[in-house]
Design an enzyme around this catalytic site. Structure first.
Site, short mmCIF file in Angstrom:
data_model
loop_
_atom_site.label_atom_id
_atom_site.label_comp_id
_atom_site.label_asym_id
_atom_site.label_seq_id
_atom_site.Cartn_x
_atom_site.Cartn_y
_atom_site.Cartn_z
N GLY A 46 8.87 15.71 9.70
CA GLY A 46 9.40 15.06 8.51
C GLY A 46 8.73 15.62 7.27
O GLY A 46 7.69 16.26 7.35
N GLN A 51 5.73 15.47 -1.25
CA GLN A 51 4.97 16.52 -0.60
C GLN A 51 5.32 17.91 -1.15
O GLN A 51 4.57 18.86 -0.91
CB GLN A 51 5.17 16.49 0.92
CG GLN A 51 4.53 15.27 1.56
CD GLN A 51 4.73 15.28 3.04
OE1 GLN A 51 5.75 14.80 3.54
NE2 GLN A 51 3.77 15.84 3.76
N CYS A 88 0.15 15.26 9.58
CA CYS A 88 0.85 15.33 8.30
C CYS A 88 0.77 16.75 7.77
O CYS A 88 -0.30 17.37 7.80
CB CYS A 88 0.19 14.35 7.32
SG CYS A 88 0.95 14.33 5.69
N LEU A 89 1.89 17.25 7.27
CA LEU A 89 1.91 18.59 6.71
C LEU A 89 1.01 18.70 5.48
O LEU A 89 0.58 19.80 5.13
CB LEU A 89 3.34 19.01 6.36
CG LEU A 89 4.28 19.18 7.56
CD1 LEU A 89 5.70 19.46 7.10
CD2 LEU A 89 3.78 20.28 8.49
N HIS A 130 6.26 7.07 8.54
CA HIS A 130 5.32 8.00 7.92
C HIS A 130 5.88 8.53 6.59
O HIS A 130 5.20 8.53 5.57
CB HIS A 130 5.06 9.16 8.90
CG HIS A 130 4.13 10.21 8.39
ND1 HIS A 130 2.84 10.33 8.86
CD2 HIS A 130 4.30 11.19 7.47
CE1 HIS A 130 2.26 11.35 8.24
NE2 HIS A 130 3.12 11.89 7.39
N GLU A 131 7.14 8.96 6.61
CA GLU A 131 7.74 9.54 5.40
C GLU A 131 7.98 8.47 4.33
O GLU A 131 7.80 8.72 3.14
CB GLU A 131 9.03 10.28 5.73
CG GLU A 131 8.86 11.43 6.70
CD GLU A 131 7.72 12.38 6.39
OE1 GLU A 131 7.43 12.62 5.19
OE2 GLU A 131 7.09 12.89 7.34
N HIS A 134 4.88 7.93 2.47
CA HIS A 134 4.68 8.96 1.43
C HIS A 134 5.35 8.57 0.12
O HIS A 134 4.82 8.84 -0.96
CB HIS A 134 5.25 10.31 1.88
CG HIS A 134 4.30 11.16 2.66
ND1 HIS A 134 3.10 11.60 2.15
CD2 HIS A 134 4.37 11.64 3.91
CE1 HIS A 134 2.48 12.33 3.04
NE2 HIS A 134 3.22 12.37 4.13
#
Length: 182
Positions: A46, A51, A88-89, A130-131, A134
């Site tokens: 995701g 991000q 996480c990216l 998770h997203e 963010h």
């Protein structure tokens, strides 16, 4: 295809609440495409607009071959929980056990402004939660137990990329955590 740089832990935009999308226009289409291209290139499960430096309530996901997006999400979480590795990216190389709701019903809009409902469990539920975090300036490390958070912060401080985006902050999630605390 337009792959964008991914903002790293410590970048202030990752701690800023994203604003609701009001214009479902060509720019939104481009943002969703950029998010999708960047997520697939990374690769990740995701990616949220903050991000890549855009403070709008939009994210994409890629779970078990299903690629999708959601604009202005609102979540309804199950009381039943799951534990599992989460990464996480924006925090490269870190994966730590994190508790999440087992299933989720996410309501929002597609890129055309049409209402959509996404129901998911396990990995899809984890990715959506998770997203959405963010979009509220919350990172998964904020959801860890104090002991695991301390371990995560140690690993982050020791990483090669740490400090490239400024000083990190910890933020308390605004989402209900009933049944999620350990």
């Amino acid at each position: 295809m337009s792959i964008q740089p991914i903002r790293l832990f410590g970048d202030p935009i990752l701690r800023t609440t994203a604003i609701e999308v009001v214009d479902f226009d060509k720019e939104l289409h481009r943002l969703v495409q950029d998010l999708t291209d960047t997520m697939l290139d990374a690769p990740g499960s995701g990616l949220a607009a903050p991000q890549i430096g855009v403070g709008l309530r939009v994210f994409t996901w890629n779970v078990e071959g299903e690629v999708g997006h959601l604009v202005n999400p609102v979540l309804d979480l199950s009381d039943e929980t799951q534990d599992g590795d989460e990464g996480c990216l924006s925090i490269p190389g870190l994966a730590i056990d994190c508790r999440r709701a087992l299933s989720v019903v996410a309501k929002g809009f597609d890129v055309h402004g049409e209402p959509v409902t996404i129901e998911g469990s396990e990995l899809l539920a984890r990715a959506i939660q998770h997203e959405t975090d963010h979009l509220d300036g919350v990172l998964f490390v904020d959801r860890l137990t104090p002991e695991l958070r301390k371990q995560a912060m140690k690993e982050i401080r020791e990483s090669e990329w740490f400090g490239l985006s400024g000083a990190p902050t910890i933020k308390v999630s605004p989402h209900p955590t009933k049944g999620l605390a350990r």
